[in-house]
Design a protein around this motif. Structure first.
Motif, mmCIF file in Angstrom:
data_model
loop_
_atom_site.group_PDB
_atom_site.id
_atom_site.type_symbol
_atom_site.label_atom_id
_atom_site.label_comp_id
_atom_site.label_asym_id
_atom_site.label_seq_id
_atom_site.Cartn_x
_atom_site.Cartn_y
_atom_site.Cartn_z
ATOM 1 N N VAL A 165 -11.240 -3.663 -53.876
ATOM 2 C CA VAL A 165 -11.993 -2.333 -53.622
ATOM 3 C C VAL A 165 -11.214 -1.135 -53.661
ATOM 4 O O VAL A 165 -11.491 -0.134 -53.146
ATOM 5 C CB VAL A 165 -12.630 -2.250 -52.423
ATOM 6 N N GLY A 166 -9.813 -1.399 -54.137
ATOM 7 C CA GLY A 166 -8.891 -0.342 -54.242
ATOM 8 C C GLY A 166 -7.605 -0.576 -53.270
ATOM 9 O O GLY A 166 -7.580 -1.437 -52.846
ATOM 10 N N SER A 167 -6.643 0.269 -53.397
ATOM 11 C CA SER A 167 -5.439 0.296 -52.480
ATOM 12 C C SER A 167 -5.745 0.913 -50.951
ATOM 13 O O SER A 167 -6.436 1.870 -50.895
ATOM 14 C CB SER A 167 -4.407 1.067 -53.293
ATOM 15 N N VAL A 168 -5.454 0.085 -50.093
ATOM 16 C CA VAL A 168 -5.584 0.548 -48.763
ATOM 17 C C VAL A 168 -4.127 0.628 -48.096
ATOM 18 O O VAL A 168 -3.164 -0.155 -48.268
ATOM 19 C CB VAL A 168 -6.552 -0.742 -47.960
ATOM 20 N N ASP A 169 -4.160 1.727 -47.499
ATOM 21 C CA ASP A 169 -2.780 1.938 -46.622
ATOM 22 C C ASP A 169 -3.177 1.297 -45.313
ATOM 23 O O ASP A 169 -3.535 2.010 -44.380
ATOM 24 C CB ASP A 169 -2.488 3.554 -46.616
ATOM 25 N N LEU A 170 -2.203 0.235 -45.177
ATOM 26 C CA LEU A 170 -2.251 -0.434 -43.677
ATOM 27 C C LEU A 170 -1.476 0.080 -42.833
ATOM 28 O O LEU A 170 -0.028 -0.024 -43.182
ATOM 29 C CB LEU A 170 -2.437 -1.915 -44.043
ATOM 30 N N ALA A 171 -1.637 0.196 -41.609
ATOM 31 C CA ALA A 171 -0.581 0.536 -40.545
ATOM 32 C C ALA A 171 -0.469 -0.770 -39.688
ATOM 33 O O ALA A 171 -1.154 -1.280 -38.929
ATOM 34 C CB ALA A 171 -1.131 1.436 -39.502
ATOM 35 N N VAL A 172 0.600 -1.601 -40.004
ATOM 36 C CA VAL A 172 0.996 -2.776 -39.455
ATOM 37 C C VAL A 172 1.629 -2.495 -38.253
ATOM 38 O O VAL A 172 2.862 -1.762 -38.205
ATOM 39 C CB VAL A 172 1.971 -3.545 -40.514
ATOM 40 N N PRO A 173 1.592 -3.155 -37.076
ATOM 41 C CA PRO A 173 2.230 -3.084 -35.649
ATOM 42 C C PRO A 173 3.639 -3.263 -35.954
ATOM 43 O O PRO A 173 3.900 -4.418 -36.409
ATOM 44 C CB PRO A 173 1.263 -3.705 -34.822
ATOM 45 N N LYS A 174 4.672 -2.772 -35.396
ATOM 46 C CA LYS A 174 5.740 -3.154 -35.192
ATOM 47 C C LYS A 174 6.162 -3.716 -33.813
ATOM 48 O O LYS A 174 5.784 -2.987 -32.728
ATOM 49 C CB LYS A 174 6.710 -2.137 -35.359
ATOM 50 N N LEU A 175 7.141 -4.497 -33.571
ATOM 51 C CA LEU A 175 7.424 -4.942 -31.992
ATOM 52 C C LEU A 175 9.069 -4.472 -31.778
ATOM 53 O O LEU A 175 9.753 -4.343 -32.931
ATOM 54 C CB LEU A 175 7.405 -6.404 -32.130
ATOM 55 N N ARG A 176 9.290 -4.358 -30.473
ATOM 56 C CA ARG A 176 10.583 -4.123 -30.092
ATOM 57 C C ARG A 176 11.183 -5.218 -30.338
ATOM 58 O O ARG A 176 12.653 -5.263 -30.530
ATOM 59 C CB ARG A 176 10.498 -3.607 -28.694
ATOM 60 N N GLN A 177 11.006 -6.546 -30.369
ATOM 61 C CA GLN A 177 11.733 -7.646 -30.267
ATOM 62 C C GLN A 177 11.093 -8.472 -31.276
ATOM 63 O O GLN A 177 9.913 -8.750 -31.350
ATOM 64 C CB GLN A 177 11.842 -8.310 -28.983
ATOM 65 N N GLY A 178 11.722 -8.762 -32.416
ATOM 66 C CA GLY A 178 11.297 -9.820 -33.242
ATOM 67 C C GLY A 178 10.646 -9.036 -34.323
ATOM 68 O O GLY A 178 10.412 -7.900 -34.501
#
Length: 414
Positions: free
Chosen positions: A74-87
């Motif tokens: 359905v097209g290009s989606v800009d995903l906000a992927v969560p980041k973690l402080r550890q790992g």
């Protein structure tokens, strides 16, 4: 620990419709919201607590987001992927769907490449799909994924024989090598298998159409299982004829009628060619072997008596070669007395390769030509048989051998 969903589908859709944002595509926005909600829930599971939640079970915490483009159908989606402080949080549940979506994209790009769409135009095609721009290098990388399938097609065993009839031909392509543009030849072999279907037996790229190149090509076909060849149809190139005599010594050679007529046309004035061509074509329209040879004698006589002695001699000299088909079952004559199947296949290849013009290397030629041939062979596998299985079981008797044709009438021989 159970983390509740953080999205209210009805509320989200209501806000979207109220906003009436013409610049936002609804399916893409829905997919983005759904994917980000799932990633947030999984990141919370990994942290042991929800976003902003105080809990004794917490073992990690969030550290912002990283953006990643996700190319989907359905097209290009800009995903906000969560980041973690550890790992590192990796949305594993998205990877497999992402691979499938990328495979769909690759399939479209590769099909465009096979259809002859240049890499410069593929970018516009991808944008029309709703996906952000794609570089030429990325298009080439995607097209390179065809290589494995082409290699499998080229190396497959020939196990549906015997292959009674074999057509071979070559077409020239331009390739960049050593800082200059050179001509190479794509040599192609087409056969009729034991089930009566046409099949692309093989192809290769050679530098020169000489005896050595053709001999190596034919030996490669034999090594993969080519057997039972009784008739080979090709043009009168010296290298082809010598290779056939070496590798397929038991087979008869049939001169391609299309190439023969082109050679004959060069010996006749342009204004007279329609009349001469009609006369010569009548040779190939006879119902049986005896009348075919008799008609050749009549045509040679008429050409000689009307001032076309050069053309008459040319036809007579080539008689054994152009009428070799007459030793085979008459029901096969329309299919084997010319190289038309191969010529049509060459035109289909040309339609795709002409868009490219000059190939960057030989690998690119093999990739495109191989993909076209594999596609064509697949289509032949599910279409009507080219010849009936029963007729293919008919063998050529000694009395019908091309080496023992009926005598040409004395008037023609004179």
């Amino acid at each position: 620990m159970t983390v509740p969903t953080t999205i209210d589908p009805a509320g989200w859709l209501g806000k979207y419709l109220e906003a009436d944002d013409a610049d936002t595509d609804l399916p893409r926005a829905m997919l983005q919201a759904f994917a980000e909600t799932l990633m947030s829930a999984q990141a919370s599971m990994q942290c042991g607590a929800g976003l902003g939640e105080r809990s004794d079970e917490r073992v990690n915490s969030r550290n912002g987001y990283r953006h990643r483009r996700w190319d989907t159908r359905v097209g290009s989606v800009d995903l906000a992927v969560p980041k973690l402080r550890q790992g590192v949080y990796s949305p594993e549940f998205l990877l497999q769907p992402r691979r499938r979506a990328e495979q769909a994209l690759v399939a479209v790009v590769c099909q465009a490449y096979v259809e002859g769409v240049s890499t410069r135009r593929v970018d516009d095609l991808v944008k029309a799909m709703g996906i952000e721009g794609i570089s030429r290098s990325e298009v080439s990388r995607m097209a390179a994924e065809l290589d494995a399938k082409v290699a499998e097609f080229r190396d497959r065993p020939l196990d549906t024989g015997p292959y009674k009839y074999l057509w071979i031909d070559a077409l020239t392509e331009k390739v960049r090598e050593g800082g200059r543009v050179v001509n190479v030849s794509a040599v192609i072999a087409t056969v009729t298998g034991g089930e009566g279907r046409r099949e692309i037996a093989g192809f290769d790229i050679v530098t020169t159409e000489d005896t050595a190149a053709w001999t190596e090509f034919l030996r490669g076909l034999v090594a993969r299982g080519l057997s039972g060849v009784e008739l080979v149809i090709s043009d009168a190139h010296g290298g082809i004829k010598a290779a056939i005599a070496t590798v397929l010594a038991d087979a008869t050679w049939q001169r391609c009628r299309t190439h023969f007529m082109a050679n004959l046309a060069s010996r006749v004035p342009k204004a007279s060619w329609p009349m001469v061509a009609t006369l010569v074509r009548s040779i190939f329209e006879q119902p049986d072997r005896e009348t075919t040879w008799a008609q050749l004698g009549d045509v040679v006589e008429r050409l000689s008596s009307t001032g076309f002695a050069d053309a008459a001699g040319f036809v007579l000299d080539a008689a054994d070669d152009i009428l070799a088909f007459a030793a085979f079952p008459p029901e096969h004559w329309p299919k084997i007395r010319s190289n038309n199947p191969q010529e049509r296949l060459n035109k289909e290849i040309r339609r795709r390769t002409d868009v490219v013009g000059i190939f960057p290397n030989r690998t690119a030629v093999i990739r495109l030509v191989g993909a076209v041939l594999a596609e064509q062979s697949d289509e032949w596998a599910i279409t009507k048989r080219y010849m009936s299985v029963e007729s293919l079981k008919t063998t050529v008797g000694r009395e019908l051998s091309p080496a023992n044709p009926p005598p040409v009438p004395d008037a023609a021989a004179g």
